[in-house]
Design a protein around this motif. Structure first.
Motif, PDB file in Angstrom:
ATOM      1  N   UNK A  93       0.856  -1.189   0.000  1.00  0.00           N
ATOM      2  CA  UNK A  93       0.000   0.000   0.000  1.00  0.00           C
ATOM      3  C   UNK A  93       0.888   1.235   0.000  1.00  0.00           C
ATOM      4  N   UNK A  94       0.839   1.989  -1.078  1.00  0.00           N
ATOM      5  CA  UNK A  94       1.702   3.162  -1.238  1.00  0.00           C
ATOM      6  C   UNK A  94       0.927   4.442  -0.926  1.00  0.00           C
ATOM      7  N   UNK A  95       1.686   5.477  -0.548  1.00  0.00           N
ATOM      8  CA  UNK A  95       1.148   6.821  -0.319  1.00  0.00           C
ATOM      9  C   UNK A  95       0.070   6.855   0.759  1.00  0.00           C
ATOM     10  N   UNK A  96       0.273   6.052   1.796  1.00  0.00           N
ATOM     11  CA  UNK A  96      -0.621   6.112   2.944  1.00  0.00           C
ATOM     12  C   UNK A  96      -0.260   7.353   3.763  1.00  0.00           C
ATOM     13  N   UNK A  97      -1.225   8.229   3.992  1.00  0.00           N
ATOM     14  CA  UNK A  97      -0.951   9.441   4.750  1.00  0.00           C
ATOM     15  C   UNK A  97      -0.976  10.701   3.915  1.00  0.00           C
ATOM     16  N   UNK A  98      -1.017  10.553   2.587  1.00  0.00           N
ATOM     17  CA  UNK A  98      -1.039  11.732   1.730  1.00  0.00           C
ATOM     18  C   UNK A  98      -2.407  12.409   1.747  1.00  0.00           C
ATOM     19  N   UNK A  99      -3.459  11.622   1.978  1.00  0.00           N
ATOM     20  CA  UNK A  99      -4.799  12.191   1.979  1.00  0.00           C
ATOM     21  C   UNK A  99      -5.565  11.712   3.203  1.00  0.00           C
ATOM     22  N   UNK A 100      -6.440  12.572   3.698  1.00  0.00           N
ATOM     23  CA  UNK A 100      -7.268  12.235   4.852  1.00  0.00           C
ATOM     24  C   UNK A 100      -8.347  11.242   4.450  1.00  0.00           C
ATOM     25  N   UNK A 101      -8.569  10.246   5.296  1.00  0.00           N
ATOM     26  CA  UNK A 101      -9.611   9.255   5.057  1.00  0.00           C
ATOM     27  C   UNK A 101     -10.757   9.500   6.027  1.00  0.00           C
ATOM     28  N   UNK A 102     -11.975   9.505   5.499  1.00  0.00           N
ATOM     29  CA  UNK A 102     -13.116   9.664   6.393  1.00  0.00           C
ATOM     30  C   UNK A 102     -13.341   8.372   7.174  1.00  0.00           C
ATOM     31  N   UNK A 103     -14.265   8.428   8.100  1.00  0.00           N
ATOM     32  CA  UNK A 103     -14.478   7.286   8.979  1.00  0.00           C
ATOM     33  C   UNK A 103     -14.815   6.017   8.197  1.00  0.00           C
ATOM     34  N   UNK A 104     -15.665   6.146   7.186  1.00  0.00           N
ATOM     35  CA  UNK A 104     -16.058   4.962   6.423  1.00  0.00           C
ATOM     36  C   UNK A 104     -14.872   4.350   5.696  1.00  0.00           C
ATOM     37  N   UNK A 105     -14.060   5.214   5.031  1.00  0.00           N
ATOM     38  CA  UNK A 105     -12.893   4.708   4.325  1.00  0.00           C
ATOM     39  C   UNK A 105     -11.910   4.039   5.256  1.00  0.00           C
ATOM     40  N   UNK A 106     -11.696   4.645   6.426  1.00  0.00           N
ATOM     41  CA  UNK A 106     -10.775   4.067   7.404  1.00  0.00           C
ATOM     42  C   UNK A 106     -11.284   2.732   7.922  1.00  0.00           C
ATOM     43  N   UNK A 107     -12.587   2.638   8.144  1.00  0.00           N
ATOM     44  CA  UNK A 107     -13.162   1.376   8.628  1.00  0.00           C
ATOM     45  C   UNK A 107     -12.996   0.260   7.599  1.00  0.00           C
ATOM     46  N   UNK A 108     -13.189   0.607   6.323  1.00  0.00           N
ATOM     47  CA  UNK A 108     -13.047  -0.404   5.276  1.00  0.00           C
ATOM     48  C   UNK A 108     -11.600  -0.864   5.144  1.00  0.00           C
ATOM     49  N   UNK A 109     -10.661   0.077   5.219  1.00  0.00           N
ATOM     50  CA  UNK A 109      -9.248  -0.288   5.182  1.00  0.00           C
ATOM     51  C   UNK A 109      -8.900  -1.166   6.378  1.00  0.00           C
ATOM     52  N   UNK A 110      -9.461  -0.836   7.529  1.00  0.00           N
ATOM     53  CA  UNK A 110      -9.232  -1.622   8.739  1.00  0.00           C
ATOM     54  C   UNK A 110      -9.699  -3.066   8.544  1.00  0.00           C
ATOM     55  N   UNK A 111     -10.801  -3.241   7.824  1.00  0.00           N
ATOM     56  CA  UNK A 111     -11.301  -4.594   7.573  1.00  0.00           C
ATOM     57  C   UNK A 111     -10.313  -5.403   6.737  1.00  0.00           C
ATOM     58  N   UNK A 112      -9.694  -4.760   5.742  1.00  0.00           N
ATOM     59  CA  UNK A 112      -8.693  -5.448   4.920  1.00  0.00           C
ATOM     60  C   UNK A 112      -7.499  -5.855   5.774  1.00  0.00           C
ATOM     61  N   UNK A 113      -7.034  -4.942   6.623  1.00  0.00           N
ATOM     62  CA  UNK A 113      -5.883  -5.235   7.483  1.00  0.00           C
ATOM     63  C   UNK A 113      -6.212  -6.341   8.474  1.00  0.00           C
ATOM     64  N   UNK A 114      -7.439  -6.327   8.989  1.00  0.00           N
ATOM     65  CA  UNK A 114      -7.855  -7.368   9.925  1.00  0.00           C
ATOM     66  C   UNK A 114      -7.915  -8.728   9.239  1.00  0.00           C
ATOM     67  N   UNK A 115      -8.387  -8.749   7.990  1.00  0.00           N
ATOM     68  CA  UNK A 115      -8.458  -9.983   7.211  1.00  0.00           C
ATOM     69  C   UNK A 115      -7.073 -10.605   7.029  1.00  0.00           C
ATOM     70  N   UNK A 116      -6.047  -9.761   6.957  1.00  0.00           N
ATOM     71  CA  UNK A 116      -4.697 -10.237   6.678  1.00  0.00           C
ATOM     72  C   UNK A 116      -3.865 -10.435   7.943  1.00  0.00           C
ATOM     73  N   UNK A 117      -4.343  -9.978   9.073  1.00  0.00           N
ATOM     74  CA  UNK A 117      -3.545  -9.949  10.303  1.00  0.00           C
ATOM     75  C   UNK A 117      -2.993 -11.319  10.670  1.00  0.00           C
TER      76      UNK A 117
END
Length: 265
Positions: free
Chosen positions: A178-202
């Protein structure tokens, strides 16, 4: 198709038979390289076993190369980057020994994370792509994406009710870059969805990220502090953190090139 066996074939007939057999058995590399390898074997008085080994290894090597190319293409890297092309001398913050250890891909095999943190122009994306390429060449399934592109894809998948399928697809690859993490602000929904991907891979499959923000500044990207802390935890637990620094060697190289051009002119 059944090939008839004959003894005492002429050289021309033998070549034709080998060609046809290779087509039937789907051995394109042996078919192409057979004449040259046969002549080399004759000159070197190679044994039958040695000659057969040379033929089979040529086919295996070419198939491995093609598989590697397919995995690199499937990773969807935006450009080619290699560790050989990374200028370690220009960026003293990056330890060459650590990077070359990472290139063995043991961390990918163990499902550990990797974080590349530093300012723009310090080589984060170069190292992310290069290490991802090394993993693909080592036989791992790799996928590269920009953080915003991934989040947008997840939002669309949620809207189209295929989120579970999309998350599962990202969960299957051995290494997610995952490149360029931190360049743009993520709203709550976007952050929650990304969190789900990370949790799936944990603790199953590796995630490698490149970010221009230190972990302390991630609250600007993940505006919900309740999400920010667990995301940082999943991206750092048991993994490697490489800090590429704040001085842009890309900018320094451009300035040096311009100065050299001015002197030459």
């Amino acid at each position: 198709m059944t090939l008839k066996r004959h003894r005492g074939l002429t050289e021309q007939a033998a070549d034709a038979t080998v060609d046809q057999a290779c087509r039937t058995l789907l051995l394109p590399t042996i078919r192409v390289q057979f004449p040259e390898l046969a002549e080399a074997a004759a000159r070197g008085q190679m044994s039958y076993r040695g000659f057969l080994a040379e033929l089979l290894m040529a086919e295996c090597d070419e198939r491995a190369r093609r598989r590697s190319e397919r995995r690199i293409k499937a990773a969807q890297f935006p450009r080619e980057k290699s560790l050989r092309a990374f200028d370690f001398e220009a960026n003293g913050n990056v330890d060459a020994a650590v990077i070359h250890t990472l290139a063995t891909c043991e961390w990918v095999k163990k499902g550990l994370p990797l974080c590349l943190i530093g300012d723009s122009g310090t080589g984060k994306s170069h190292l992310l792509i290069a290490l991802g390429t090394e993993a693909a060449m080592a036989g791992f399934r790799v996928r590269y994406t920009l953080a915003t592109k991934l989040v947008n894809e997840l939002v669309e998948a949620a809207d189209e009710r295929v989120l579970t399928k999309t998350i599962a697809r990202y969960g299957r690859v051995d290494l997610l870059c995952i490149d360029e993490l931190g360049y743009m602000e993520l709203d709550r929904r976007g952050a929650e969805l990304l969190f789900q991907v990370l949790t799936e891979r944990e603790e199953k499959n590796s995630v490698a990220i490149a970010s221009n923000e230190s972990f302390g500044g991630w609250t600007k990207t993940f505006t919900d502090p309740r999400l920010c802390a667990p995301i940082v935890d999943r991206l750092t637990f048991g993994g490697n953190i490489i800090e590429t620094g704040t001085d842009s060697y890309r900018l320094a190289s451009t300035r040096a090139a311009r100065a050299q051009s001015a002197v030459s002119g």
